[in-house]
Design a protein around this motif. Structure first.
Motif, PDB file in Angstrom:
ATOM      1  N   GLY A  26      -3.115  -0.700  -2.636  1.00 17.35           N
ATOM      2  CA  GLY A  26      -1.488  -1.567  -3.388  1.00 17.35           C
ATOM      3  C   GLY A  26      -2.395  -2.380  -4.281  1.00 17.35           C
ATOM      4  O   GLY A  26      -1.937  -3.273  -4.849  1.00 17.35           O
ATOM      5  N   ASP A  76       1.167  -1.281  -0.154  1.00 18.12           N
ATOM      6  CA  ASP A  76       0.165  -0.455  -0.068  1.00 18.12           C
ATOM      7  C   ASP A  76       0.870   1.039  -0.251  1.00 18.12           C
ATOM      8  O   ASP A  76       0.212   2.554  -0.553  1.00 18.12           O
ATOM      9  N   GLY A  78       0.243   3.005  -4.608  1.00 17.31           N
ATOM     10  CA  GLY A  78       0.641   1.818  -4.307  1.00 17.31           C
ATOM     11  C   GLY A  78       1.842   2.063  -4.488  1.00 17.31           C
ATOM     12  O   GLY A  78       1.804   2.766  -5.396  1.00 17.31           O
TER      13      GLY A  78
END
Length: 227
Positions: free
Chosen positions: A154, A118, A161
């Protein structure tokens, strides 16, 4: 003639007098009081005896082997935010994300983070809020973080991300560059292309490809189709 005693017959001892019984009772009471004073003297302040000290030592040992043994090691957690972050217990209320990979050096020259990372925490040599040995510094490196709770930028199509992966969407920012955005249109910009495949070279992309996106890794070319 002298009187003889019959063989095998023994005299019984005399019964104790009431005075002897009283002395024995007083002795037992004094002994109990003395033992109580000695036991109290063995305890520390607040009634903490040897058993209590042993329990406290065990608790301290448990803390020493928990979070913080290595600063932001894999599977440890950080607090909210990417600035002024601290390492916190993963079960605590302040925990925001978990370390999924930890690398030394700079992120620009080190191994890439896992695909669904992330965000990345860049750990400098300057004094952090916590470190592994208490000297106020930690080696330069970076931690690849996965949030403990959704949304996960992400994830494919999540719009964020550190890496662009198959399933992500991008929009053109000019100058031959693109930027990732959420595929569901919930981001600041409307998605224009979706990465549908990752290949080794451009020639391996399908005919419907309208844009080539740099992904990195073993399959560095992303084949993106127009939306």
């Amino acid at each position: 003639m002298r009187e003889r005693r019959a063989a095998g017959v023994r005299r019984m001892p005399a019964a104790p007098t009431s005075q002897a019984l009283l002395y024995a009772l007083l002795g037992a009471v004094l002994c109990g009081l003395l033992c109580g004073v000695l036991m109290t003297g063995c305890r520390g302040p607040g009634g903490r005896g040897p058993a209590a000290k042993s329990a406290a030592g065990s608790a301290a040992g448990d803390r020493a082997t928990g979070y913080g043994a290595v600063f932001l090691a894999v599977d440890e957690c950080s607090s909210f935010g990417t600035v002024g972050f601290t390492e916190v217990p993963c079960g605590g209320q302040r925990a925001a994300a978990r370390v999924v990979a930890r690398e030394d050096g700079r992120a620009s020259s080190g191994p890439p983070c896992p695909a669904t990372t992330d965000f990345v925490l860049h750990i400098s040599e300057r004094r952090p809020s916590a470190d592994e040995d208490g000297d106020g510094t930690v080696p330069r490196g970076y931690a690849c973080m996965r949030k403990l709770r959704p949304p996960h930028p992400g994830d494919p199509g999540g719009g964020g991300g550190p890496r662009t992966i198959v399933g992500d969407c991008v929009h053109d920012v000019g100058g031959g560059r693109v930027r990732e955005t959420a595929c569901d249109g919930g981001g600041e910009r409307t998605p224009q292309f979706e990465v549908v495949e990752a290949v080794a070279v451009r020639a391996d992309c399908p005919a419907s490809t309208g844009l080539y996106v740099r992904l990195g890794g073993e399959l560095p070319v992303g084949c993106a189709r127009p939306l």
